[in-house]
Design a protein around this motif. Structure first.
Motif, PDB file in Angstrom:
ATOM      1  N   MET A 183      32.928  16.617 -37.193  1.00 21.14           N
ATOM      2  CA  MET A 183      34.044  15.712 -37.386  1.00 21.14           C
ATOM      3  C   MET A 183      33.906  14.519 -36.452  1.00 21.14           C
ATOM      4  O   MET A 183      33.613  14.667 -35.272  1.00 21.14           O
ATOM      5  CB  MET A 183      35.351  16.451 -37.116  1.00 21.14           C
ATOM      6  N   SER A 184      34.142  13.326 -36.970  1.00 17.43           N
ATOM      7  CA  SER A 184      33.992  12.106 -36.191  1.00 17.43           C
ATOM      8  C   SER A 184      35.123  11.957 -35.172  1.00 17.43           C
ATOM      9  O   SER A 184      36.277  12.261 -35.460  1.00 17.43           O
ATOM     10  CB  SER A 184      33.980  10.896 -37.123  1.00 17.43           C
ATOM     11  N   GLN A 185      34.780  11.479 -34.006  1.00 14.58           N
ATOM     12  CA  GLN A 185      35.774  11.205 -32.968  1.00 14.58           C
ATOM     13  C   GLN A 185      36.351   9.794 -33.100  1.00 14.58           C
ATOM     14  O   GLN A 185      37.273   9.435 -32.406  1.00 14.58           O
ATOM     15  CB  GLN A 185      35.138  11.375 -31.587  1.00 14.58           C
ATOM     16  N   TRP A 186      35.754   8.983 -33.985  1.00 18.34           N
ATOM     17  CA  TRP A 186      36.210   7.607 -34.169  1.00 18.34           C
ATOM     18  C   TRP A 186      37.474   7.601 -35.017  1.00 18.34           C
ATOM     19  O   TRP A 186      37.523   8.250 -36.052  1.00 18.34           O
ATOM     20  CB  TRP A 186      35.122   6.760 -34.812  1.00 18.34           C
ATOM     21  N   GLN A 187      38.474   6.839 -34.566  1.00 17.62           N
ATOM     22  CA  GLN A 187      39.737   6.736 -35.286  1.00 17.62           C
ATOM     23  C   GLN A 187      39.951   5.296 -35.732  1.00 17.62           C
ATOM     24  O   GLN A 187      39.868   4.369 -34.919  1.00 17.62           O
ATOM     25  CB  GLN A 187      40.888   7.183 -34.393  1.00 17.62           C
ATOM     26  N   GLU A 188      40.250   5.139 -36.998  1.00 17.78           N
ATOM     27  CA  GLU A 188      40.493   3.819 -37.556  1.00 17.78           C
ATOM     28  C   GLU A 188      41.854   3.323 -37.078  1.00 17.78           C
ATOM     29  O   GLU A 188      42.845   4.042 -37.132  1.00 17.78           O
ATOM     30  CB  GLU A 188      40.471   3.938 -39.081  1.00 17.78           C
ATOM     31  N   ILE A 189      41.887   2.064 -36.612  1.00 18.15           N
ATOM     32  CA  ILE A 189      43.126   1.500 -36.072  1.00 18.15           C
ATOM     33  C   ILE A 189      43.750   0.488 -37.025  1.00 18.15           C
ATOM     34  O   ILE A 189      44.874   0.644 -37.457  1.00 18.15           O
ATOM     35  CB  ILE A 189      42.879   0.842 -34.695  1.00 18.15           C
ATOM     36  N   CYS A 190      43.002  -0.578 -37.325  1.00 16.51           N
ATOM     37  CA  CYS A 190      43.514  -1.635 -38.197  1.00 16.51           C
ATOM     38  C   CYS A 190      42.363  -2.555 -38.579  1.00 16.51           C
ATOM     39  O   CYS A 190      41.298  -2.510 -37.967  1.00 16.51           O
ATOM     40  CB  CYS A 190      44.616  -2.437 -37.511  1.00 16.51           C
ATOM     41  N   PRO A 191      42.570  -3.417 -39.583  1.00 15.99           N
ATOM     42  CA  PRO A 191      41.525  -4.397 -39.909  1.00 15.99           C
ATOM     43  C   PRO A 191      41.337  -5.381 -38.750  1.00 15.99           C
ATOM     44  O   PRO A 191      42.309  -5.744 -38.074  1.00 15.99           O
ATOM     45  CB  PRO A 191      42.079  -5.127 -41.138  1.00 15.99           C
ATOM     46  N   LEU A 192      40.107  -5.800 -38.531  1.00 15.25           N
ATOM     47  CA  LEU A 192      39.818  -6.799 -37.494  1.00 15.25           C
ATOM     48  C   LEU A 192      40.670  -8.045 -37.707  1.00 15.25           C
ATOM     49  O   LEU A 192      41.168  -8.636 -36.747  1.00 15.25           O
ATOM     50  CB  LEU A 192      38.327  -7.161 -37.502  1.00 15.25           C
ATOM     51  N   THR A 193      40.876  -8.424 -38.949  1.00 18.49           N
ATOM     52  CA  THR A 193      41.636  -9.637 -39.252  1.00 18.49           C
ATOM     53  C   THR A 193      43.117  -9.530 -38.876  1.00 18.49           C
ATOM     54  O   THR A 193      43.824 -10.534 -38.862  1.00 18.49           O
ATOM     55  CB  THR A 193      41.512  -9.983 -40.749  1.00 18.49           C
ATOM     56  N   SER A 194      43.585  -8.344 -38.532  1.00 14.44           N
ATOM     57  CA  SER A 194      44.978  -8.179 -38.101  1.00 14.44           C
ATOM     58  C   SER A 194      45.205  -8.645 -36.672  1.00 14.44           C
ATOM     59  O   SER A 194      46.352  -8.767 -36.241  1.00 14.44           O
ATOM     60  CB  SER A 194      45.411  -6.717 -38.220  1.00 14.44           C
ATOM     61  N   ILE A 195      44.117  -8.859 -35.925  1.00 16.44           N
ATOM     62  CA  ILE A 195      44.240  -9.311 -34.540  1.00 16.44           C
ATOM     63  C   ILE A 195      43.688 -10.729 -34.451  1.00 16.44           C
ATOM     64  O   ILE A 195      42.512 -10.956 -34.741  1.00 16.44           O
ATOM     65  CB  ILE A 195      43.495  -8.379 -33.568  1.00 16.44           C
ATOM     66  N   LEU A 196      44.524 -11.660 -34.053  1.00 14.96           N
ATOM     67  CA  LEU A 196      44.078 -13.037 -33.877  1.00 14.96           C
ATOM     68  C   LEU A 196      43.111 -13.121 -32.703  1.00 14.96           C
ATOM     69  O   LEU A 196      43.277 -12.408 -31.698  1.00 14.96           O
ATOM     70  CB  LEU A 196      45.274 -13.951 -33.615  1.00 14.96           C
ATOM     71  N   PRO A 197      42.105 -13.985 -32.788  1.00 19.08           N
ATOM     72  CA  PRO A 197      41.204 -14.182 -31.642  1.00 19.08           C
ATOM     73  C   PRO A 197      41.994 -14.573 -30.387  1.00 19.08           C
ATOM     74  O   PRO A 197      43.024 -15.248 -30.473  1.00 19.08           O
ATOM     75  CB  PRO A 197      40.290 -15.312 -32.107  1.00 19.08           C
ATOM     76  N   ALA A 198      41.515 -14.106 -29.240  1.00 22.15           N
ATOM     77  CA  ALA A 198      42.096 -14.389 -27.917  1.00 22.15           C
ATOM     78  C   ALA A 198      43.433 -13.681 -27.703  1.00 22.15           C
ATOM     79  O   ALA A 198      44.240 -14.114 -26.883  1.00 22.15           O
ATOM     80  CB  ALA A 198      42.228 -15.883 -27.676  1.00 22.15           C
ATOM     81  N   THR A 199      43.656 -12.573 -28.438  1.00 19.46           N
ATOM     82  CA  THR A 199      44.900 -11.819 -28.262  1.00 19.46           C
ATOM     83  C   THR A 199      44.624 -10.319 -28.213  1.00 19.46           C
ATOM     84  O   THR A 199      43.511  -9.865 -28.452  1.00 19.46           O
ATOM     85  CB  THR A 199      45.906 -12.084 -29.404  1.00 19.46           C
ATOM     86  N   GLY A 200      45.680  -9.580 -27.941  1.00 15.01           N
ATOM     87  CA  GLY A 200      45.628  -8.134 -27.962  1.00 15.01           C
ATOM     88  C   GLY A 200      46.815  -7.584 -28.723  1.00 15.01           C
ATOM     89  O   GLY A 200      47.813  -8.284 -28.926  1.00 15.01           O
ATOM     90  N   VAL A 201      46.704  -6.340 -29.142  1.00 16.20           N
ATOM     91  CA  VAL A 201      47.801  -5.631 -29.801  1.00 16.20           C
ATOM     92  C   VAL A 201      47.863  -4.223 -29.235  1.00 16.20           C
ATOM     93  O   VAL A 201      46.900  -3.733 -28.649  1.00 16.20           O
ATOM     94  CB  VAL A 201      47.633  -5.568 -31.345  1.00 16.20           C
ATOM     95  N   CYS A 202      48.985  -3.581 -29.420  1.00 15.38           N
ATOM     96  CA  CYS A 202      49.131  -2.192 -28.999  1.00 15.38           C
ATOM     97  C   CYS A 202      49.088  -1.300 -30.222  1.00 15.38           C
ATOM     98  O   CYS A 202      49.710  -1.604 -31.242  1.00 15.38           O
ATOM     99  CB  CYS A 202      50.449  -2.000 -28.260  1.00 15.38           C
ATOM    100  N   ALA A 203      48.353  -0.204 -30.111  1.00 12.49           N
ATOM    101  CA  ALA A 203      48.282   0.795 -31.179  1.00 12.49           C
ATOM    102  C   ALA A 203      48.669   2.149 -30.595  1.00 12.49           C
ATOM    103  O   ALA A 203      48.226   2.497 -29.500  1.00 12.49           O
ATOM    104  CB  ALA A 203      46.878   0.848 -31.766  1.00 12.49           C
TER     105      ALA A 203
END
Length: 115
Positions: free
Chosen positions: A1-21
């Protein structure tokens, strides 16, 4: 089983910013410093203020490294490993992050600490 978890599309985060998941029970700050596909993942908890705010910090470059400055007390944390520039004893956990088929994925099982 993969340990990688999908968070969101890259395009959901504007360049030079961060988001909380929310990943499981953990708040993870995901940062996209530029227009490219480079992303970073740190704990969202500011260890100085004990608040969930790092994803709202300002991304900056210092000595050819990318850092995020906490919006509350302004301590800086290195994006690649969570090292606190002002006090290494207050560094934050960091996690591997990648882009797979346009989606941001993180691996919480592979937490890394600042060296």
């Amino acid at each position: 089983m993969s340990q990688w978890q999908e968070i969101c599309p890259l395009t959901s985060i504007l360049p030079a910013t961060g988001v909380c998941a929310l990943v499981g029970s953990q708040q993870i700050a995901i940062f996209r410093p530029g227009e490219d596909e480079q992303v970073f993942a740190l704990s969202n908890i500011d260890p100085f203020a004990h608040a969930s705010v790092l994803s709202r910090g300002i991304i900056a470059e210092h000595q050819q490294e990318l850092w995020v400055a906490s919006p509350l007390k302004k301590q800086r944390f290195r994006l690649r490993d969570g090292l606190c520039m002002e006090d290494e004893s207050h560094s934050v956990p960091s996690y591997p992050a990648r882009i797979c088929h346009g989606m941001i994925e993180i691996n919480l099982a592979a937490e890394t600490s600042a060296a």
